[in-house]
Write a protein that holds these residues in place. Structure first.
Motif, mmCIF file in Angstrom:
data_model
loop_
_atom_site.group_PDB
_atom_site.id
_atom_site.type_symbol
_atom_site.label_atom_id
_atom_site.label_comp_id
_atom_site.label_asym_id
_atom_site.label_seq_id
_atom_site.Cartn_x
_atom_site.Cartn_y
_atom_site.Cartn_z
ATOM 1 N N LEU A 5 69.613 25.122 48.446
ATOM 2 C CA LEU A 5 69.024 25.964 47.399
ATOM 3 C C LEU A 5 68.491 25.109 46.254
ATOM 4 O O LEU A 5 67.400 25.358 45.727
ATOM 5 C CB LEU A 5 70.057 26.966 46.861
ATOM 6 C CG LEU A 5 70.532 28.033 47.850
ATOM 7 C CD1 LEU A 5 71.519 28.981 47.174
ATOM 8 C CD2 LEU A 5 69.356 28.819 48.419
ATOM 9 N N LYS A 6 69.251 24.090 45.888
ATOM 10 C CA LYS A 6 68.801 23.231 44.778
ATOM 11 C C LYS A 6 67.489 22.538 45.134
ATOM 12 O O LYS A 6 66.652 22.323 44.266
ATOM 13 C CB LYS A 6 69.871 22.193 44.455
ATOM 14 C CG LYS A 6 71.087 22.791 43.756
ATOM 15 C CD LYS A 6 72.121 21.715 43.505
ATOM 16 C CE LYS A 6 73.437 22.307 43.069
ATOM 17 N NZ LYS A 6 74.492 21.284 43.004
ATOM 18 N N LYS A 7 67.324 22.204 46.411
ATOM 19 C CA LYS A 7 66.075 21.537 46.832
ATOM 20 C C LYS A 7 64.882 22.495 46.789
ATOM 21 O O LYS A 7 63.741 22.059 46.743
ATOM 22 C CB LYS A 7 66.227 20.964 48.249
ATOM 23 C CG LYS A 7 66.933 19.613 48.255
ATOM 24 C CD LYS A 7 66.795 18.932 49.604
ATOM 25 C CE LYS A 7 67.935 19.335 50.508
ATOM 26 N NZ LYS A 7 67.811 18.889 51.890
ATOM 27 N N LEU A 8 65.161 23.800 46.833
ATOM 28 C CA LEU A 8 64.058 24.779 46.812
ATOM 29 C C LEU A 8 63.504 25.009 45.408
ATOM 30 O O LEU A 8 62.416 25.552 45.252
ATOM 31 C CB LEU A 8 64.529 26.127 47.368
ATOM 32 C CG LEU A 8 64.870 26.177 48.849
ATOM 33 C CD1 LEU A 8 65.244 27.599 49.236
ATOM 34 C CD2 LEU A 8 63.701 25.691 49.690
ATOM 35 N N ARG A 9 64.275 24.613 44.382
ATOM 36 C CA ARG A 9 63.799 24.828 43.006
ATOM 37 C C ARG A 9 62.435 24.146 42.856
ATOM 38 O O ARG A 9 62.287 22.982 43.193
ATOM 39 C CB ARG A 9 64.799 24.238 42.014
ATOM 40 C CG ARG A 9 64.526 24.649 40.585
ATOM 41 C CD ARG A 9 65.354 23.886 39.595
ATOM 42 N NE ARG A 9 66.655 24.468 39.329
ATOM 43 C CZ ARG A 9 67.812 23.908 39.624
ATOM 44 N NH1 ARG A 9 67.840 22.763 40.263
ATOM 45 N NH2 ARG A 9 68.939 24.496 39.313
ATOM 46 N N SER A 10 61.447 24.919 42.380
ATOM 47 C CA SER A 10 60.099 24.375 42.296
ATOM 48 C C SER A 10 59.368 25.064 41.147
ATOM 49 O O SER A 10 59.616 26.246 40.876
ATOM 50 C CB SER A 10 59.393 24.603 43.641
ATOM 51 O OG SER A 10 58.079 24.987 43.435
ATOM 52 N N PRO A 11 58.477 24.344 40.445
ATOM 53 C CA PRO A 11 57.819 24.898 39.250
ATOM 54 C C PRO A 11 57.058 26.191 39.532
ATOM 55 O O PRO A 11 56.845 26.992 38.633
ATOM 56 C CB PRO A 11 56.836 23.795 38.833
ATOM 57 C CG PRO A 11 57.307 22.554 39.492
ATOM 58 C CD PRO A 11 58.060 22.960 40.727
#
Ligand SMILES: Nc1ncnc2c1ncn2[C@@H]1O[C@H](COP(=O)(O)OP(=O)(O)O)[C@@H](O)[C@H]1O
Ligand SMILES: [Mg+2]
Length: 262
Positions: free
Chosen positions: A202-208
Motif C-alpha cells: 500500500l505504501k508503494k501505491l502512494r502517488s501524487p
C-alpha cells in the motif's frame, strides 16, 4: 459531448452526502476532502456505513442528498461506468477473482474501461484481439510487478494463499492507472505476515495523482500506512485527523478503539 477527464492531483470533495434506504438513515451529512498523494483511512464499527460510502463514490448507490466533485466535475449523478471511465477503481470486502482465469487474466479484466474492443474481445483468438491481449498482458504483468507478485501471473486463484489473492485483486484495481482507488478491508482474512506485506504494498501505491482510500478494521495497519483518517459512526463523521490525533481522540476511543476486539 467532449470526453471529460480529471486533471492530475485533484482532490475528491464530498459535500453534505446523505444516504437512506426505506427510511433508514445510513449516511448523514458527510462532508470531507480526500487528497491525492495521500493514503486516507476510513474506519468505524461494523454497520457505520463505510462500504455504503464507497458505493456512493462509485455510483452503485445514489445518495439521497449531497454532492461529489473532482477536478470541477460533478459526479453524484453519473452512472458507475462513467465514473470508472474517469478513473474510479475499487476492491471488494470479499475476494472476487474469477477461478477459471489465471492471475494475469484476472488483472487484465481491470483494463475493461480502457479497452476499445472490450475485454472479452481481447480474450478471443482473433488477430485484432491477439495484439490487444499481448499489450494488456504486459500491463497486467506491470501491475503485478508493482505489488511484488509477478511470479504468480500464471497461477490460478485456487493455488494461492489469501495474501497473494488480495494483492492480485489490488493489481486488478490499479492496472488501469486509476485516479481514485478504494480498498474495502484489504487485510480481512490475512495473517500477520500477509498483513505486513500488504502494508508495504500500500505504501508503494502512494502517488501524487492518486486518491487512495482504505477501509480497514486492522488498526495497526491503518495507523501505519495512513496520512489522514476519517472516523464514521452510525453514518456520521465522528472525527478526522492524523493517526496520532485520531488515536488520542476520546470520542473515537469510546466508540471504536475501545472495542477493537469485536
Ligand atoms: N442496499 C442496502 N439496503 C438496505 N440497507 C443497507 C444497504 N446497504 C447497506 N445498508 C445498511 O447500511 C448500514 C451500513 O452498512 P455498511 O455500509 O455495509 O457498513 P460498514 O461497511 O461500515 O460495515 C447497515 O445498517 C446496512 O444494513
Ligand atoms: Mg463494509
Amino acid at each position: 459531448m467532449s470526453a471529460a477527464v480529471i486533471q492530475h492531483a485533484e482532490p475528491l470533495r464530498v459535500d453534505g452526502l446523505s444516504l437512506s434506504f426505506g427510511g433508514i438513515q445510513v449516511l448523514s451529512d458527510i462532508s470531507l476532502r480526500l487528497e491525492a498523494g495521500e493514503i486516507t483511512g476510513l474506519i468505524g464499527p461494523n454497520g457505520a456505513g463505510k462500504t455504503s460510502f464507497f458505493n456512493c463514490l462509485t455510483g452503485i448507490y445514489a445518495p439521497t442528498q449531497g454532492g461529489i466533485e473532482m477536478g470541477g466535475l460533478r459526479l453524484e449523478a453519473l452512472p458507475p461506468f462513467r465514473r470508472a471511465a474517469l478513473g474510479f477503481s475499487r476492491s471488494f470486502q470479499h475476494v472476487a477473482l474469477c477461478p477459471e482465469l489465471t492471475i494475469a487474466e484476472n488483472v487484465m479484466i481491470g483494463l475493461d474501461r480502457l479497452s476499445r474492443a472490450g475485454w472479452l474481445h481481447a480474450f478471443l483468438p482473433l488477430p485484432a484481439g491477439r495484439k490487444e491481449r499481448a499489450r494488456n498482458r504486459a500491463l497486467a504483468l506491470g501491475a503485478l510487478e508493482r505489488l511484488g507478485i509477478a511470479q504468480v501471473a500464471d497461477s490460478r486463484p485456487a493455488e494461492l494463499p489469501p495474501g497473494l489473492l488480495r494483492l492480485a485483486e489490488i493489481a486488478r484495481a490499479i492496472v488501469g492507472e486509476p485516479r481514485v482507488l478504494l480498498l474495502d478491508e484489504p487485510a480481512a482474512g490475512l495473517n500477520s505476515i500477509e498483513t505486513r506485506d500488504l502494508a508495504a504494498a500500500l505504501k508503494k501505491l502512494r502517488s501524487p495523482d492518486l486518491v487512495l482510500v482504505v477501509v480497514e478494521h486492522d488498526m495497526d495497519l491503518i495507523m501505519d500506512v495512513c496520512d489522514r483518517i476519517f472516523v464514521l459512526n452510525v453514518g456520521r463523521l465522528l472525527a478526522s485527523g492524523t493517526p496520532a490525533q485520531v488515536r488520542a481522540n476520546p470520542e473515537v476511543v469510546k466508540v471504536y478503539l475501545g472495542d477493537e476486539d469485536e
